[in-house]
Design a protein around this motif. Structure first.
Motif, PDB file in Angstrom:
ATOM      1  N   VAL A 105       4.167   8.986  -3.403  1.00 10.16           N
ATOM      2  CA  VAL A 105       4.073   8.174  -4.619  1.00 10.16           C
ATOM      3  C   VAL A 105       2.710   8.404  -5.259  1.00 10.16           C
ATOM      4  N   ALA A 106       2.636   8.136  -6.569  1.00 13.87           N
ATOM      5  CA  ALA A 106       1.431   8.480  -7.320  1.00 13.87           C
ATOM      6  C   ALA A 106       0.694   7.272  -7.873  1.00 13.87           C
ATOM      7  N   PHE A 107       1.115   6.051  -7.518  1.00 12.87           N
ATOM      8  CA  PHE A 107       0.449   4.886  -8.090  1.00 12.87           C
ATOM      9  C   PHE A 107      -0.967   4.736  -7.520  1.00 12.87           C
ATOM     10  N   ARG A 108      -1.783   3.975  -8.220  1.00 12.82           N
ATOM     11  CA  ARG A 108      -3.197   3.814  -7.870  1.00 12.82           C
ATOM     12  C   ARG A 108      -3.352   3.091  -6.533  1.00 12.82           C
ATOM     13  N   LEU A 109      -4.250   3.608  -5.707  1.00 12.06           N
ATOM     14  CA  LEU A 109      -4.535   3.004  -4.410  1.00 12.06           C
ATOM     15  C   LEU A 109      -5.727   2.072  -4.534  1.00 12.06           C
ATOM     16  N   LYS A 110      -5.670   0.934  -3.859  1.00  7.65           N
ATOM     17  CA  LYS A 110      -6.785  -0.017  -3.928  1.00  7.65           C
ATOM     18  C   LYS A 110      -6.800  -0.882  -2.670  1.00  7.65           C
ATOM     19  N   GLY A 111      -7.954  -1.491  -2.424  1.00  9.98           N
ATOM     20  CA  GLY A 111      -8.090  -2.384  -1.280  1.00  9.98           C
ATOM     21  C   GLY A 111      -8.851  -1.748  -0.140  1.00  9.98           C
ATOM     22  N   ALA A 112      -9.583  -2.583   0.592  1.00  9.73           N
ATOM     23  CA  ALA A 112     -10.412  -2.101   1.693  1.00  9.73           C
ATOM     24  C   ALA A 112      -9.565  -1.518   2.824  1.00  9.73           C
ATOM     25  N   LEU A 113      -8.437  -2.160   3.163  1.00 14.81           N
ATOM     26  CA  LEU A 113      -7.589  -1.647   4.235  1.00 14.81           C
ATOM     27  C   LEU A 113      -7.018  -0.289   3.870  1.00 14.81           C
ATOM     28  N   THR A 114      -6.632  -0.129   2.606  1.00 14.34           N
ATOM     29  CA  THR A 114      -6.089   1.151   2.162  1.00 14.34           C
ATOM     30  C   THR A 114      -7.134   2.249   2.306  1.00 14.34           C
ATOM     31  N   ARG A 115      -8.355   1.987   1.845  1.00 14.89           N
ATOM     32  CA  ARG A 115      -9.416   2.992   1.979  1.00 14.89           C
ATOM     33  C   ARG A 115      -9.676   3.323   3.442  1.00 14.89           C
ATOM     34  N   PHE A 116      -9.669   2.295   4.284  1.00 13.71           N
ATOM     35  CA  PHE A 116      -9.920   2.511   5.715  1.00 13.71           C
ATOM     36  C   PHE A 116      -8.860   3.410   6.327  1.00 13.71           C
ATOM     37  N   LYS A 117      -7.587   3.071   6.091  1.00  9.04           N
ATOM     38  CA  LYS A 117      -6.531   3.825   6.781  1.00  9.04           C
ATOM     39  C   LYS A 117      -6.429   5.255   6.275  1.00  9.04           C
ATOM     40  N   TYR A 118      -6.695   5.481   4.993  1.00  8.20           N
ATOM     41  CA  TYR A 118      -6.651   6.847   4.486  1.00  8.20           C
ATOM     42  C   TYR A 118      -7.794   7.687   5.050  1.00  8.20           C
ATOM     43  N   ARG A 119      -8.958   7.084   5.201  1.00  9.13           N
ATOM     44  CA  ARG A 119     -10.103   7.835   5.721  1.00  9.13           C
ATOM     45  C   ARG A 119     -10.000   8.071   7.223  1.00  9.13           C
ATOM     46  N   LYS A 120      -9.220   7.266   7.910  1.00 13.46           N
ATOM     47  CA  LYS A 120      -9.016   7.461   9.340  1.00 13.46           C
ATOM     48  C   LYS A 120      -7.803   8.352   9.639  1.00 13.46           C
ATOM     49  N   THR A 121      -7.076   8.755   8.615  1.00 12.80           N
ATOM     50  CA  THR A 121      -5.948   9.673   8.787  1.00 12.80           C
ATOM     51  C   THR A 121      -6.487  11.091   8.912  1.00 12.80           C
ATOM     52  N   ASP A 122      -5.969  11.840   9.858  1.00 10.40           N
ATOM     53  CA  ASP A 122      -6.497  13.189  10.079  1.00 10.40           C
ATOM     54  C   ASP A 122      -6.218  14.118   8.912  1.00 10.40           C
ATOM     55  N   LEU A 123      -5.064  13.947   8.264  1.00  8.64           N
ATOM     56  CA  LEU A 123      -4.757  14.768   7.094  1.00  8.64           C
ATOM     57  C   LEU A 123      -3.753  14.026   6.226  1.00  8.64           C
ATOM     58  N   VAL A 124      -4.066  13.909   4.938  1.00  7.96           N
ATOM     59  CA  VAL A 124      -3.122  13.379   3.962  1.00  7.96           C
ATOM     60  C   VAL A 124      -2.591  14.556   3.150  1.00  7.96           C
ATOM     61  N   VAL A 125      -1.287  14.710   3.126  1.00  8.75           N
ATOM     62  CA  VAL A 125      -0.624  15.766   2.363  1.00  8.75           C
ATOM     63  C   VAL A 125       0.083  15.119   1.188  1.00  8.75           C
ATOM     64  N   ALA A 126      -0.094  15.657   0.001  1.00  7.11           N
ATOM     65  CA  ALA A 126       0.572  15.132  -1.190  1.00  7.11           C
ATOM     66  C   ALA A 126       1.730  16.037  -1.569  1.00  7.11           C
ATOM     67  N   ILE A 127       2.760  15.452  -2.196  1.00  5.54           N
ATOM     68  CA  ILE A 127       3.912  16.258  -2.595  1.00  5.54           C
ATOM     69  C   ILE A 127       3.786  16.772  -4.019  1.00  5.54           C
ATOM     70  N   SER A 128       2.731  16.360  -4.728  1.00  4.34           N
ATOM     71  CA  SER A 128       2.510  16.824  -6.097  1.00  4.34           C
ATOM     72  C   SER A 128       1.046  16.616  -6.451  1.00  4.34           C
ATOM     73  N   GLU A 129       0.616  17.211  -7.547  1.00  9.09           N
ATOM     74  CA  GLU A 129      -0.750  17.005  -8.009  1.00  9.09           C
ATOM     75  C   GLU A 129      -0.997  15.544  -8.353  1.00  9.09           C
ATOM     76  N   ALA A 130       0.012  14.892  -8.936  1.00  4.52           N
ATOM     77  CA  ALA A 130      -0.135  13.480  -9.277  1.00  4.52           C
ATOM     78  C   ALA A 130      -0.402  12.636  -8.035  1.00  4.52           C
ATOM     79  N   CYS A 131       0.296  12.913  -6.962  1.00  5.93           N
ATOM     80  CA  CYS A 131       0.071  12.181  -5.713  1.00  5.93           C
ATOM     81  C   CYS A 131      -1.295  12.509  -5.129  1.00  5.93           C
ATOM     82  N   ALA A 132      -1.693  13.786  -5.192  1.00  2.67           N
ATOM     83  CA  ALA A 132      -2.996  14.190  -4.671  1.00  2.67           C
ATOM     84  C   ALA A 132      -4.120  13.506  -5.427  1.00  2.67           C
ATOM     85  N   ASN A 133      -3.994  13.403  -6.735  1.00  2.00           N
ATOM     86  CA  ASN A 133      -5.035  12.771  -7.542  1.00  2.00           C
ATOM     87  C   ASN A 133      -5.246  11.319  -7.145  1.00  2.00           C
TER      88      ASN A 133
END
Length: 376
Positions: A105-133
């Protein structure tokens, strides 16, 4: 490799189809694949029928318990939904397994928990440029893109004819979509677009394949606009891709879209596409592979559908270009191989410091064994 797929959705939408296709292809290429999912979910039922080991849990407590106790048995936790990512990251100190997340999904990410879990993920793969952004906006720079894939469409003429008879389509042209009746798909705008098109012509019927929470509201809008004979509800259809041979035009009305894998089905079936340019749809339909209008623009979508129904001279070139793009970019083996390469790279990076230390260390102390990861 031992790979655990994690998906906690109850129903069956694009993300669940991609999860299942990934599982099938990873297994085809010789890897062990299990699924952790919600008890009673459609993906659990389908995975079990396909011969996979399925671990079902009713809620977060069961998922957390499984990951804490059994997550270490796997080389990769391949997470497919946001809730599962939270639980996979929060239990990481216990299972210590690599976590890879496919963001769809490409919607805006926000919140402290969201930032924490994304930074603790070993690799985030996006299915499109919109999702990667949307991920890079958190300050995560390395977000590789691996686009979704679908199997080549094999139309079922007999099934299509039976459905056409049941719906009373007759000689009318068929405009259709396959999407959930959910806010991100903007089905109310779609009803308005069909109403606008109906004012100009009456040689078509629109068929909506899918279900969702907004169905009562959408049906009410259809009735208010007196479209009951034009806007038809076919509900959820298993293996709906087999019905694409019935379609003259395929439509996507999304206001938000990670990629839009149903458009890939249309590309494979050589059905022309009229769509909004939301999220990853813009990437799919670039280079004249379809007609685009702005999200929320019912009039623009109606004009594009009408243009495709008129079968202009360039229509064959458009569908051929789209089919070639699908074959080149969105094959299942291409997607799966890209993931497997990344999984192996992550495992090699984890092994490398230990291997280097062993190479430079003095002779091993008797009675102490060197532990190693499972390999395919």
């Amino acid at each position: 490799m031992n790979i655990l797929q994690l998906n906690f959705e109850a129903g069956w939408r694009g993300g669940e189809r991609q999860t299942m296709l990934s599982m099938l292809q990873f297994r085809e290429e010789g890897h062990t694949v299990h699924l952790l999912c919600r008890a009673g979910s459609q993906i659990g039922e389908r995975a079990r029928a396909a011969g996979f080991v399925v671990h079902e849990r009713k809620g977060s407590g069961g998922v957390i318990g499984f990951l804490a106790l059994s997550g270490k048995r796997y080389d990769i936790l391949h997470v497919q939904t946001g809730h599962m990512l939270t639980w996979a990251v929060l239990t990481k100190l216990l299972h210590r397994t690599l976590v890879v997340y496919s963001r769809r999904v490409a919607f805006r990410l926000k919140g402290a928990l969201t930032r924490f879990k994304y930074r603790k993920t070993d690799l985030v793969v996006a299915i499109s440029e919109a999702c990667a952004n949307s991920v890079q906006a958190l300050g995560i720079q390395h977000v590789p893109i691996i686009a979704d894939a679908v199997l080549p469409v094999s139309p079922n003429a007999t099934r299509s004819q039976m459905l056409a008879g049941q719906l009373g389509i007759g000689q009318r042209k068929v405009v259709a979509t396959t999407s959930a009746l959910a806010a991100d798909k903007d089905p109310l705008m779609l009803v308005d677009a069909i109403a606008a098109l109906k004012k100009r012509r009456n040689d078509f019927v629109f068929v909506h394949f899918g279900a969702g929470a907004l169905e009562p509201e959408v049906r009410a809008r259809v009735a208010a606009l007196q479209l009951q004979d034009t806007f038809l509800f076919a509900g959820y259809q298993q293996n709906v891709e087999a019905l694409f041979g019935l379609f003259d035009v395929f439509v996507m009305s999304s206001r938000e879209e990670g990629l839009g894998s149903s458009v890939l089905d249309a590309f494979s079936a050589r059905v022309p596409v009229a769509s909004t340019s939301a999220g990853g749809l813009k990437e799919l339909l670039a280079d004249d592979r379809g007609l685009m209008s702005a999200p929320g623009d019912a009039g623009g979508l109606a004009r594009n559908i009408g243009q495709l129904l008129d079968a202009p001279d360039w229509l064959g070139a458009m569908t051929s270009k789209a089919a070639e793009y699908f074959e080149r970019t969105h094959r299942l083996d291409t997607m799966a191989d890209a993931y497997l390469v990344m999984f192996e790279q992550l495992l090699n990076e984890r092994r490398r410091p230990r291997t280097a230390a062993i190479a430079t260390a003095p002779a091993a102390t008797p009675g102490i064994a060197v532990e190693s990861h499972n390999q395919a």
